[in-house]
Design a protein around this motif. Structure first.
Motif, short mmCIF file in Angstrom:
data_model
loop_
_atom_site.label_atom_id
_atom_site.label_comp_id
_atom_site.label_asym_id
_atom_site.label_seq_id
_atom_site.Cartn_x
_atom_site.Cartn_y
_atom_site.Cartn_z
N CYS A 1 2.14 18.14 -10.39
CA CYS A 1 0.78 18.65 -10.16
C CYS A 1 0.73 20.15 -9.98
O CYS A 1 -0.30 20.77 -10.23
N GLY B 1 0.85 19.94 -3.81
CA GLY B 1 2.23 19.44 -3.94
C GLY B 1 2.76 18.79 -2.68
O GLY B 1 3.93 18.94 -2.35
N ALA B 2 1.93 18.06 -1.97
CA ALA B 2 2.32 17.58 -0.64
C ALA B 2 2.86 16.16 -0.61
O ALA B 2 3.77 15.86 0.14
N CYS B 3 2.30 15.26 -1.43
CA CYS B 3 2.72 13.85 -1.28
C CYS B 3 4.08 13.60 -1.93
O CYS B 3 4.79 12.70 -1.55
N ARG B 4 4.44 14.38 -2.91
CA ARG B 4 5.73 14.32 -3.61
C ARG B 4 5.86 13.10 -4.52
O ARG B 4 6.96 12.82 -5.00
N LEU B 5 4.77 12.36 -4.75
CA LEU B 5 4.87 11.19 -5.63
C LEU B 5 5.04 11.60 -7.08
O LEU B 5 5.62 10.87 -7.88
N CYS B 6 4.51 12.76 -7.44
CA CYS B 6 4.50 13.14 -8.85
C CYS B 6 5.76 13.89 -9.26
O CYS B 6 5.79 14.49 -10.33
N THR C 1 0.16 9.69 -8.32
CA THR C 1 -0.24 10.84 -7.50
C THR C 1 -1.01 10.34 -6.29
O THR C 1 -1.51 9.23 -6.28
N LEU C 2 -1.08 11.19 -5.30
CA LEU C 2 -1.92 10.84 -4.14
C LEU C 2 -2.69 12.07 -3.64
O LEU C 2 -3.90 12.02 -3.48
N CYS C 3 -1.98 13.18 -3.42
CA CYS C 3 -2.71 14.34 -2.90
C CYS C 3 -3.53 15.02 -4.00
O CYS C 3 -4.52 15.69 -3.73
N HIS C 4 -3.14 14.85 -5.26
CA HIS C 4 -3.88 15.45 -6.37
C HIS C 4 -5.23 14.78 -6.56
O HIS C 4 -5.35 13.57 -6.45
N PRO D 1 7.24 18.98 -8.55
CA PRO D 1 5.97 18.23 -8.52
C PRO D 1 5.16 18.54 -9.78
O PRO D 1 4.88 19.71 -10.06
S1 FES Z 1 0.21 14.56 -6.55
FE1 FES Z 1 0.97 14.83 -4.53
S2 FES Z 1 2.62 16.19 -4.89
FE2 FES Z 1 1.72 16.09 -6.82
#
Ligand code: FES
Ligand code: FMN
Ligand code: SF4
Ligand code: SF4
Lengths: 544, 244
Positions: free
Chosen positions: B64, B45-50, B34-37, B62
């Motif tokens: 998160c 739900g912005a970085c889309r890593l999750c 995760t990054l934005c979480h 996402p």
């Molecule tokens: S942690 Fe960034 S989209 Fe879910």
């Protein structure tokens, strides 16, 4: 206001119209205004006065008449004669020759049997070009607000939803979600307060379908929204319209004022328990604000950034309340469905794509303008009959539908029926109604690059794949277009397109790669022809 | 609140219906990057890593921001997801100026850790080298926008936890930047309380304390949990934890 009052108003208006010997209708939609239709109007008024006809002939501005490329357009009401390129001189001649001496002005005449008109079918645009868009009486005289009266006095909420569901109407904003299904979800959603929103953001470059309806027949949208409000149990509606549409905004404001004055909006409409108000919200014209969750945030006064769905607006929308959000053209179809019945509507088009679709025809084509066709019409018919084909000396190459979210349809697929499913099979979408025709001169890599630049500029910047990915896709296309790319760049381009499509948060990023993927599918050779020559030392090394 | 059962990577697990898929995965030791979480903040739900795969759905979700549903079958570690995550990190690396060797948070940076995790040695995209502003007008802190990954943690912590709403986002697409108040120097911000929460939650070296040199700055990003928990339970011990 009761149904009797409404009918009385309609008759009074028809009576008023009969007092004139003739009506001169000039197109007062944005396209013709920009070619000088206001001067045409003034010229008509001046020569009518000179000839002493000003009390007998009514001059009125209407919505879009369709053939925008040949404006200003004018119609003589008594015999439905249509004229094109009516400048001030032609206006004076029409008064002199046509009105006074019953001789049509041949130079400006449009042939009514031209396939441009003959192959069309008008439901959404039925009033556009026929009535004065600023007069509620004219709308009522043309059958306006009858559907609302019928629903409020004879139908239950569920019956209205059922009619819409059985009509097969699908959302005209692009994705084609079944409208009746959406209404049913909002109706069932729990909440004392519900909202109805009309999406009039219309951000696709080159698109002006919604704008034409708003400018030409604003009451139709108000009526459609009121019907929706009744069906789902909402008492407040919002129209979200972009600031770039000042004329649409003015006409909507006027229409709301007139409807309120007659009690067609407000409390206890048609003496029922139903209260409904509509307010305008003006957007700053960001493409992403057409996306429903961003649009809702924007109405709430926040920055228009999309959020992940679910929850969908139908459950949790404006101010957290269940919210019905539909496109302008979707609402424009509601009153006719209630008036004429779902079976009539479902009989038009194909079984899965019913009704008609409005397209803004543009690009390398003889007749540019606004058209409405039954769903399922072969693309060939639109391009060659209605559109008149490509200009002399060039060949048709592809048609692009769905704008920056869509794809292109090449020559080999010209016979494809224009409906949601068929367009999807060739990697394009119905979209909101933009149709751009490309001829043999068009370079498909540049077409893809143009749309990608648009998407990269319009990305809201929230999620990484769209914010950074579209920029790199654009840079790769630029590199290819400039002859600096290799086969590896095409592979990277393809990989990145699929990644951005699958990982972006909202529809903007999810569909932004479509024009690239679609041109790669049908015109890959055009990409490959632009690659820089293979490195020669590799070959020479091998040959040694 | 209800307890639901679902399957994550073939294991049956249970979770509450008001938790996110990310919460549930973590409770069962399934690692999702995760990054934005950040625990304690709302999710965007912005970085889309999750992103995870949900059986029967063609779209990715996402973790998160997605709530569980009874019987949901989820995969968090397919080759496709791994490839996409790697590309996201690659895109981020190409976007800003991430020269770790000269950064105050070298070795304490979440972007750097993510890049290590996927063994990112090489970026296939050209560096965009944005020329974004560095603002050192605040008495205690600095924002170097060239290192910002636009996770909006600072925006959210300032609004949601501190209640000051100093930070916002301006611009569109690749030109997005974090701005203070009405896009003015941070030092002149009337709303900033100098609490330093944004500096602590920032995953990268974009926000840092003055007087720190390369690799000196360690961030304690889990302090938020305590504040938020205390507020919910009305324990009001947040200030003490902060002052430690
Ligand atoms: S942690 Fe960034 S989209 Fe879910
Ligand atoms: C980037 C983006 C832009 C959009 N722009 C519009 C628009 O201008 N008008 C519109 O009606 N729908 C637009 N949509 C679709 C809306 O989100 C929504 O699906 C639609 O308005 C629903 O109405 P419908 O069911 O009547 O089609 C857009 C979607 C995206 C992702
Ligand atoms: S896909 Fe693009 S427009 Fe949509 S949320 Fe992500 S960055 Fe914003
Ligand atoms: S400054 Fe830091 S916390 Fe704020 S958006 Fe940028 S990376 Fe995230």
């Amino acid at each position: 206001m009761t149904l009797e009052d409404l009918n009385e108003l309609a008759e009074k208006e028809l009576e008023r119209q009969k007092n004139f010997k003739n009506r001169l209708l000039y197109c007062s939609a944005a396209g013709c205004v920009s070619c000088g239709s206001n001067a045409t109007r003034d010229a008509f008024k001046k020569s009518l006065k000179e000839k002493g006809l000003d009390k007998e002939v009514e001059v009125l501005g209407t919505g879009c008449m369709g053939l925008c490329g040949e404006g200003p357009l004018v119609k003589v009401g008594s015999d439905d004669t249509l004229y094109q390129r009516v400048d001030e001189n032609a206006a004076a001649r029409i008064v002199d020759e046509h009105l006074l001496n019953a001789n049509k002005v041949a130079e400006n005449l449009i042939n009514p049997d031209d396939p441009f008109f003959a192959s069309q079918m008008k439901i959404v645009l039925e009033n556009c070009g026929k009535i004065n868009a600023e007069s509620i009486e004219e709308y009522i005289a043309a059958g306006g607000y009858q559907a609302l009266a019928k629903a409020l006095t004879e139908m239950s909420q569920d019956e209205v939803i059922d009619e819409v569901r059985k009509s097969g109407l699908r959302g005209r904003g692009g994705a084609g979600y079944p409208t009746g299904l959406k209404w049913g979800i909002v109706r069932k959603a729990k909440g004392d307060q519900k909202y109805v929103i009309c999406n009039a953001d219309e951000g696709d470059p080159g698109a002006f379908m919604d704008r034409s309806v708003l400018e030409g027949d604003p009451h139709r949208i108000l009526e459609g929204m009121a019907l929706a409000g009744y069906a789902v149990g909402a008492s407040q509606g919002y129209i979200y319209v972009r600031a770039e549409y000042p004329m649409a905004i003015e006409r909507l404001k006027l229409a709301i004022k007139h409807a309120e004055r007659l009690g067609l909006l407000g409390n206890r409409i048609f003496e029922s328990q139903f209260n409904f108000r509509i307010d305008l919200r003006i957007g700053a014209g960001a493409f992403v604000c057409g996306e429903e969750t961003a649009l809702i945030r924007s109405i709430e006064g926040r920055r228009g950034r999309p959020r992940p769905r679910p929850p969908y607006p139908s459950e949790k929308g404006l101010f957290g309340a269940p919210t019905l959000l539909n496109n302008v053209e979707t609402y424009a179809n509601i009153a006719p469905i209630i008036n004429r019945g779902s079976a009539w509507f479902a009989s038009i088009g194909t079984p899965k794509s019913t009704g008609t679709k409005v397209f803004a025809l543009a690009g390398k084509i003889k007749n540019t303008g606004l058209i409405e066709v039954p769903m399922g019409i072969p693309l060939r018919k639109i391009i060659f009959d209605i559109g008149g084909g490509t200009p002399e000396g060039t060949e048709f190459k592809a048609a692009q539908t769905g704008g920056p979210s869509g794809g292109c349809i090449p020559n080999d697929h010209l016979d494809i029926p224009v409906d949601y499913e068929s367009l999807a099979t060739v990697g394009s979408i119905m979209g909101s109604g933009g149709m751009i025709v490309m001829d043999s001169e068009s370079r498909m890599v540049d077409v893809a690059k143009y749309f990608m630049e648009f998407c990269a500029d319009e990305s809201c910047g929230k999620c990484v794949p769209c914010r950074v990915g579209t920029k790199h896709i654009y840079l790769l296309l630029d590199k290819i277009s400039n002859g600096k790319a290799t086969q590896d760049d095409i592979a990277l381009l393809e990989e990145l397109c699929v990644m951005v499509k699958e990982t972006s948060l909202c529809g903007l990023g999810q569909s932004a790669p479509n024009p690239v993927l679609s041109t790669l599918r049908f015109f890959r050779h055009e990409y490959e022809e632009l690659l820089k020559p293979a490195l020669h030392f590799e070959q020479s090394e091998k040959s040694r | 609140m209800a307890i639901l059962t679902l399957t994550i990577n073939g294991e049956h697990v249970s979770g509450k219906d008001d938790e996110s898929l990310l919460d549930i995965a973590r409770q069962h030791d399934v690692h999702i990057p995760t990054l934005c979480h950040l625990d304690g903040l709302s999710d965007v739900g912005a970085c889309r890593l999750c992103l995870v795969e949900v059986e029967g759905q063609s779209k990715l979700f996402p973790a998160c921001t997605t709530k569980p549903q009874e019987g949901m079958v989820i995969r968090t570690d397919t080759e496709r997801l791994k490839k996409y995550r790697r590309t996201i990190i690659e895109l981020l690396a190409s976007e800003g100026n991430h020269q770790c060797a000269v950064c105050v948070v070298n070795n304490h940076c979440e972007l750097q850790n993510l890049a290590y995790d996927v063994d990112l040695q090489y970026v296939r995209f050209p560096y965009l080298y944005p020329k974004k502003e560095l603002d050192a007008t605040h008495e205690d802190f600095v924002i170097d926008r060239n290192r910002c990954v636009l996770c909006t943690r600072c925006v959210r912590v300032c609004h949601e936890v501190e209640g000051a709403h100093t930070w916002d986002i301006a611009g569109r697409g690749i030109d997005c930047t974090i701005i203070a108040d009405m896009n003015q120097p941070w030092g002149t911000s009337a709303s900033c309380t100098s609490c330093g929460k944004c500096v602590r939650v920032c995953p990268t070296g974009a926000l840092f304390e003055k007087g720190q040199t390369v690799a000196e700055m360690e961030k304690q990003r889990d302090f938020l949990k305590y504040i938020v928990h205390a507020r919910q339970k009305r324990e009001w011990v947040a200030e003490q934890i902060e002052e430690e």
